[in-house]
Design a protein around this motif. Structure first.
Motif, PDB file in Angstrom:
ATOM      1  N   ILE A  13      18.147   0.162   7.207  1.00 32.52           N
ATOM      2  CA  ILE A  13      17.583   1.280   6.428  1.00 32.52           C
ATOM      3  C   ILE A  13      16.707   2.196   7.280  1.00 32.52           C
ATOM      4  O   ILE A  13      16.939   3.413   7.315  1.00 32.52           O
ATOM      5  N   PRO A  14      15.689   1.688   7.993  1.00 31.76           N
ATOM      6  CA  PRO A  14      14.893   2.597   8.831  1.00 31.76           C
ATOM      7  C   PRO A  14      15.702   3.212   9.961  1.00 31.76           C
ATOM      8  O   PRO A  14      15.456   4.360  10.341  1.00 31.76           O
ATOM      9  N   ALA A  67      10.186   6.700   0.871  1.00 34.14           N
ATOM     10  CA  ALA A  67      10.864   5.898   1.889  1.00 34.14           C
ATOM     11  C   ALA A  67      11.321   6.769   3.053  1.00 34.14           C
ATOM     12  O   ALA A  67      11.169   6.389   4.223  1.00 34.14           O
ATOM     13  N   ILE A  68      11.894   7.936   2.740  1.00 37.39           N
ATOM     14  CA  ILE A  68      12.350   8.841   3.803  1.00 37.39           C
ATOM     15  C   ILE A  68      11.176   9.238   4.694  1.00 37.39           C
ATOM     16  O   ILE A  68      11.269   9.218   5.927  1.00 37.39           O
ATOM     17  N   MET A 122       0.830  -1.213   0.000  1.00 33.71           N
ATOM     18  CA  MET A 122       0.000   0.000   0.000  1.00 33.71           C
ATOM     19  C   MET A 122       0.857   1.253   0.000  1.00 33.71           C
ATOM     20  O   MET A 122       0.473   2.281  -0.576  1.00 33.71           O
ATOM     21  N   ASN A 123       2.015   1.192   0.641  1.00 33.67           N
ATOM     22  CA  ASN A 123       2.872   2.367   0.748  1.00 33.67           C
ATOM     23  C   ASN A 123       3.829   2.532  -0.425  1.00 33.67           C
ATOM     24  O   ASN A 123       4.409   3.606  -0.593  1.00 33.67           O
ATOM     25  N   PHE A 124       4.013   1.486  -1.230  1.00 35.04           N
ATOM     26  CA  PHE A 124       4.959   1.581  -2.339  1.00 35.04           C
ATOM     27  C   PHE A 124       4.365   1.058  -3.649  1.00 35.04           C
ATOM     28  O   PHE A 124       4.048   1.827  -4.547  1.00 35.04           O
ATOM     29  N   PHE A 125       4.206  -0.252  -3.769  1.00 38.63           N
ATOM     30  CA  PHE A 125       3.828  -0.850  -5.043  1.00 38.63           C
ATOM     31  C   PHE A 125       2.454  -0.387  -5.513  1.00 38.63           C
ATOM     32  O   PHE A 125       2.266  -0.063  -6.697  1.00 38.63           O
ATOM     33  N   LYS A 161       4.330   9.571  -7.862  1.00 39.08           N
ATOM     34  CA  LYS A 161       4.042   8.182  -7.495  1.00 39.08           C
ATOM     35  C   LYS A 161       5.165   7.213  -7.869  1.00 39.08           C
ATOM     36  O   LYS A 161       5.189   6.076  -7.388  1.00 39.08           O
ATOM     37  N   HIS A 162       6.092   7.644  -8.727  1.00 41.20           N
ATOM     38  CA  HIS A 162       7.208   6.790  -9.108  1.00 41.20           C
ATOM     39  C   HIS A 162       8.500   7.134  -8.363  1.00 41.20           C
ATOM     40  O   HIS A 162       9.519   6.483  -8.582  1.00 41.20           O
ATOM     41  N   ASP A 163       8.442   8.144  -7.505  1.00 45.34           N
ATOM     42  CA  ASP A 163       9.646   8.592  -6.795  1.00 45.34           C
ATOM     43  C   ASP A 163       9.681   7.960  -5.410  1.00 45.34           C
ATOM     44  O   ASP A 163       9.222   8.538  -4.422  1.00 45.34           O
TER      45      ASP A 163
END
Length: 220
Positions: free
Chosen positions: A212-213, A148-149, A123-126, A141-143
């Motif tokens: 990463i997080p 992620a930040i 839901m948050n990315f794909f 929507k493609h960035d």
């Protein structure tokens, strides 16, 4: 009929093992791409890699295969678990002692946790990329880099993310061992090596994603 049922059970386990190993391999590729976010180049290499993954026709075909692998692994896992439950509808009064690890007994439960997180992750990315979910205000929507930040600087999301990868690590460790054993790699000569490899792989994948997080939450 008994032979047919036995063949069906073995086939399900083989399919599940193959799908699980395929997904484990995909996690390595996914991790390598995600770690590009930490390159200190304002997300340029990560954005280039994500753009390639989004536009290449072969990658798009791979996405279909990937989703098929997810569904196959989950559906066969549910089918095998339900079959095991039906074959033993009444639990033993006293549990038998075995060398089975704690988390291997709860693979179905950790699988459910992983499935729930994957819905959140998609839901948050794909799903944002597909246009099914709106992108955050001011972000294309493609960035994926600013997305992620934004997410990883949210303490709650990062905490959920970190907890999830603890469960994934245990699930992955047992899945690799089980998948390889299902495919016939079950011998005293290399069982120890398989256990070491699966544990090391699970730790590398889990810690790699967890970095990463932590980076964006505390050091960015």
């Amino acid at each position: 009929m008994n032979k047919l049922l036995q063949y069906s059970s073995i086939t399900r386990k083989v399919f599940m093992g193959l799908a699980g190993l395929f997904l484990a391999l995909f996690l390595c590729v996914h991790l390598i791409i995600n770690l590009l976010m930490l390159a200190g180049d304002n997300g340029e290499m990560f954005t280039a890699a994500a753009g390639f993954m989004s536009s290449n026709i072969l990658i798009k075909i791979f996405e279909v295969v990937l989703f098929g692998g997810f569904l196959l692994h989950m559906l066969v896992g549910v089918a095998v678990t339900l079959k095991n439950w039906r074959s033993r509808p009444v639990r033993y009064y006293k549990a038998n002692k075995s060398e089975t690890s704690l988390f291997s007994k709860y693979m179905f439960h950790t699988g459910i946790i992983i499935a729930i997180f994957l819905v959140l992750h998609f839901m948050n990315f794909f799903f944002v990329k597909l246009g099914w979910v709106d992108a955050p205000a001011g972000i294309d929507k493609h960035d994926f880099y600013p997305m992620a930040i934004l997410l990883f600087q949210n303490p709650w999301y990062s905490a959920i993310y970190l907890v999830f990868f603890v469960f994934l690590g245990f699930h992955l460790n047992h899945s690799i061992q089980s998948g390889l054993q299902t495919l016939g790699m079950n011998h005293n000569k290399y069982n120890k090596a398989i256990k070491i490899f699966s544990a090391a792989y699970a730790i590398i994948i889990s810690v790699g994603f967890a970095v990463i997080p932590v980076y964006f939450l505390f050091f960015f």
